[in-house]
Motif scaffolding. Structure first.
Motif, PDB file in Angstrom:
ATOM      1  N   ASP A   1      -2.058   0.496   3.892  1.00  0.00           N
ATOM      2  CA  ASP A   1      -1.462   1.830   3.942  1.00  0.00           C
ATOM      3  C   ASP A   1      -0.921   2.146   5.336  1.00  0.00           C
ATOM      4  OD1 ASP A   1      -2.366   2.088   1.316  1.00  0.00           O
ATOM      5  OD2 ASP A   1      -4.098   3.313   1.871  1.00  0.00           O
ATOM      6  N   ASN A   2       0.180   2.884   5.373  1.00  0.00           N
ATOM      7  CA  ASN A   2       0.792   3.374   6.618  1.00  0.00           C
ATOM      8  C   ASN A   2       1.283   2.265   7.542  1.00  0.00           C
ATOM      9  OD1 ASN A   2       0.254   6.268   6.108  1.00  0.00           O
ATOM     10  ND2 ASN A   2      -1.860   5.587   6.250  1.00  0.00           N
TER      11      ASN A   2
ATOM     12  N   ASP B   1      -4.174  -1.645   7.637  1.00  0.00           N
ATOM     13  CA  ASP B   1      -3.704  -0.258   7.573  1.00  0.00           C
ATOM     14  C   ASP B   1      -3.170   0.172   8.936  1.00  0.00           C
ATOM     15  OD1 ASP B   1      -4.702  -0.212   4.977  1.00  0.00           O
ATOM     16  OD2 ASP B   1      -6.362   1.142   5.424  1.00  0.00           O
TER      17      ASP B   1
ATOM     18  N   GLY C   1       0.809  -1.219   0.000  1.00  0.00           N
ATOM     19  CA  GLY C   1       0.000   0.000   0.000  1.00  0.00           C
ATOM     20  C   GLY C   1       0.840   1.267   0.000  1.00  0.00           C
ATOM     21  N   ASP C   2       0.183   2.400   0.244  1.00  0.00           N
ATOM     22  CA  ASP C   2       0.841   3.712   0.295  1.00  0.00           C
ATOM     23  C   ASP C   2       1.500   3.936   1.656  1.00  0.00           C
ATOM     24  OD1 ASP C   2      -0.166   4.307  -2.259  1.00  0.00           O
ATOM     25  OD2 ASP C   2      -1.939   5.311  -1.437  1.00  0.00           O
TER      26      ASP C   2
END
Length: 102
Positions: free
Chosen positions: A73-74, A89, A54-55
């Motif tokens: 993400d994160n 996440d 993910g980002d």
């Protein structure tokens, strides 16, 4: 470096590889603003697809991210962790096999 290997269908902007020594990346996709340290392996586990990253993910030195999994993400993957299941996440993962530390 001649010991850095990257194979991915899609890589978001801002990928930062610190010390690419002995780093193997075979990901389905890598999100934006990811940080990957030395001696990391991202790849297949023998069947299925490669991992999806993910980002804003940080994968620290020596970590392994393997198989048809998604890293949210994160997320942070700790040093020498072995990730073989999906990561939520914002999770911080550590250990062998990796588990959520927070």
């Amino acid at each position: 470096m001649n010991t850095l290997f990257i194979q991915s269908k899609e890589i978001g902007g801002g990928l930062f590889i610190q010390h690419g020594f002995s780093t193997m990346i075979a990901a389905e996709s890598i999100g934006e603003n990811c940080w990957i340290n030395q001696q990391v392996t991202i790849g297949y586990s023998g069947h299925g697809r490669a991992p999806i990253i993910g980002d804003d993910v940080m994968i620290t030195c020596g970590a392994k991210v393997l198989g048809s999994i998604t890293v949210g993400d994160n997320a942070v993957i700790g040093a020498n962790a072995v990730v073989i299941k999906d990561v939520e996440d914002g999770a911080v993962m550590g250990g062998i096999p990796a588990r959520s530390l927070k």
